[in-house]
Write an enzyme that holds these catalytic residues in place. Structure first.
Site, short mmCIF file in Angstrom:
data_model
loop_
_atom_site.label_atom_id
_atom_site.label_comp_id
_atom_site.label_asym_id
_atom_site.label_seq_id
_atom_site.Cartn_x
_atom_site.Cartn_y
_atom_site.Cartn_z
N HIS A 179 3.98 6.10 -1.26
CA HIS A 179 2.69 6.69 -1.63
C HIS A 179 3.07 8.01 -2.30
O HIS A 179 3.50 8.94 -1.63
CB HIS A 179 1.89 6.90 -0.33
CG HIS A 179 0.73 7.84 -0.40
ND1 HIS A 179 -0.56 7.46 -0.08
CD2 HIS A 179 0.65 9.16 -0.70
CE1 HIS A 179 -1.37 8.50 -0.19
NE2 HIS A 179 -0.67 9.55 -0.57
N ASP A 305 -4.92 -2.02 -0.96
CA ASP A 305 -5.08 -0.80 -0.16
C ASP A 305 -6.36 -0.90 0.68
O ASP A 305 -7.15 0.04 0.74
CB ASP A 305 -5.09 0.46 -1.04
CG ASP A 305 -4.85 1.73 -0.20
OD1 ASP A 305 -4.66 1.61 1.02
OD2 ASP A 305 -4.87 2.83 -0.79
N1 NCD Z 1 -5.86 5.02 0.51
C1 NCD Z 1 -6.51 5.80 1.34
O1 NCD Z 1 -7.31 6.60 0.88
N2 NCD Z 1 -6.35 5.75 2.67
C2 NCD Z 1 -5.38 4.98 3.39
C3 NCD Z 1 -4.02 5.60 3.35
C4 NCD Z 1 -3.31 5.47 2.01
O2 NCD Z 1 -3.26 4.38 1.43
O3 NCD Z 1 -2.73 6.43 1.52
C5 NCD Z 1 -5.83 4.81 4.82
O4 NCD Z 1 -5.04 4.36 5.65
O5 NCD Z 1 -7.00 5.06 5.12
ZN ZN Z 2 -2.72 2.64 1.92
ZN ZN Z 3 -1.38 5.58 0.14
#
Ligand code: NCD
Ligand code: ZN
Ligand code: ZN
Length: 428
Positions: A179, A305
């Site tokens: 990330h 995601d």
């Molecule tokens: N994408 C996000 O905004 N949140 C993700 C974490 C991540 O993917 O970085 C989470 O676990 O809520």
């Molecule tokens: Zn994530």
């Molecule tokens: Zn992420």
């Protein structure tokens, strides 16, 4: 019992198949793809007018168990996956506690076996507690079946620690999922830094927060030979860096989410917390660049995601609401409707980037309808029109910016190892 999936358009990019065929399933495996397969004494699944594809594989799924069961569990996330045409998902480690040891990986496997719907591949943390200070038990987790490591939710800020992790990953032959977010640059940013953040009076995260860490990671991947997988690519400059790195032969792969392919930071207008995620939605030029990257193969895969949060958390004011949105149940229809129909990418490209490519990145023998392999597949109705209704999600997470969007390209059947786990939108 043997099954014949009859008369569908079979689209399997792993074998360059795109045509009308029957598919014979026997003993949980694909036995044959041919015309006019004998149906006598076999169960028939009518796929005429529909598309038969390898089941989708998600490189980026947050299942929230343990510790976040109000948001999602391995079971509810598996159901959401089956509903979305996915036959395999990952279980990312940012649970509470974080999945950073072999025992917790084993526990994820148990939970997945109990859910007994789709394949679930655990991903372990890079550092203990994903705190970025000390390496996690990477070898032990891989022995228990972890397919990759990541500190997702954040990057690995310490370059020396990351380099050590990369050396381990290379030895273990697993990818490191990153990330990319340089925390000093992202600061307390709530959305993309630009016109919209200025208008809303909120602190922004510049695209450089993503690209600065990405550039560092590419240098280290080149040096160590570690396979690095860039999660949720969101900006034009990142696509360009990855394109150049691939040309140089650096072992990098990348994914993009449906939301970064379809939305800009304009979606945040009105302080819409369902448009709040990391990395943030960016500009129209960025959307064009990630689309182009997906089309030309610079970006290998679609990763959802899938990041479920409760409605009450998302009902908070913009700054207090958590980052993240769900994706498993909307990914294919949204991308079919908005990328395939208008001709941005072909159906076979989309299927490849949702099945065969992610399988290769994880190193699992799926995402294909090759005879002899597991019968993991989905049937898609490309004619059926539907309105996305978040109340109907199997996921506990209703946090989507796509509620009430009309879509077509609906998964109507999902099969894992020859067992139907979803039919006509109903998960078994
Ligand atoms: N994408 C996000 O905004 N949140 C993700 C974490 C991540 O993917 O970085 C989470 O676990 O809520
Ligand atoms: Zn994530
Ligand atoms: Zn992420």
């Amino acid at each position: 019992m043997e099954m014949v999936i009859r008369g569908g358009t079979v689209v399997d990019p792993s074998q360059n198949i795109d045509g009308i065929f029957d598919v014979l399933v026997a003993e949980g495996k694909i036995a044959r793809i041919a015309q006019n397969i004998e149906a006598e004494g076999r169960e028939i699944i009518d796929a005429a007018g529909k598309v038969v594809v390898p089941g989708f594989i998600d490189l980026h799924t947050h299942l929230r168990q343990p510790g976040g069961e109000a948001k999602e569990t391995v079971l509810t996330g598996s159901r959401a996956a089956a509903a979305g045409g996915y036959t395999g998902i990952t279980a990312l480690p940012n649970t509470r506690p974080v999945i950073d040891n072999a025992q917790m990986v084993a526990r994820q496997n148990e939970l997945a076996a109990k859910a007994n719907l789709v394949r679930v591949w655990p991903v372990g943390a890079v550092t203990k507690g994903s705190e970025g200070n000390e390496l996690a038990e990477i070898g032990g987790m891989v022995k228990q079946g972890a397919r990759a490591v990541t500190d997702d939710g954040r990057g690995v800020p310490d370059a020396r620690l990351l380099r050590n992790a990369m050396l381990y990953c290379r030895e273990l032959d697993i990818p490191l999922f990153e990330h990319c977010e340089e925390e000093a640059l992202a600061g307390n940013g709530q959305l993309h830094e630009g016109v919209v953040s200025a208008r809303l009076g909120l602190q922004g995260m510049p695209a450089a927060a993503e690209t600065v860490m990405l550039a560092r990671d590419l240098v280290l991947a080149k040096e160590t030979g570690c396979r690095i997988h860039i999660m949720h690519v969101s900006c034009a400059e990142a696509v360009e860096l990855i394109r150049k790195a691939k040309k140089e032969g650096i072992p990098v792969t990348a994914e993009v989410t449906p939301h970064h392919l379809l939305l800009t930071d304009e979606a945040v207008e009105g302080y819409n917390t369902n448009a709040k995620m990391k990395p943030p939605l960016r500009t129209a030029e960025d959307v064009a660049a990630v689309r182009k990257g997906l089309a030309d193969g610079t970006i290998d895969a679609v990763g959802t995601d899938h990041a479920p949060h409760t409605e009450s958390e998302k009902a908070n004011d913009f700054i207090s609401a958590p980052f993240g949105i769900v994706g498993l149940e909307t990914a294919f229809p949204l991308l079919y409707t908005h990328l395939v129909r208008p001709g941005v990418i072909s159906l076979s490209q989309l299927v490849e980037r949702m099945s065969w490519r992610p399988a290769a990145i994880l190193g699992v023998p799926h995402g294909t309808l090759k005879p002899g392999g597991a019968a993991d597949l989905a049937i898609i109705d490309t004619q059926q029109e539907q309105i996305i209704e978040k109340e109907r999600f199997y996921s506990k997470g209703k946090n989507t910016p796509f509620d009430r969007w009309p879509v077509t390209g609906i998964p109507v059947l999902t099969m894992v190892a020859g067992t139907v786990v979803m039919r006509d939108g109903k998960v078994e």
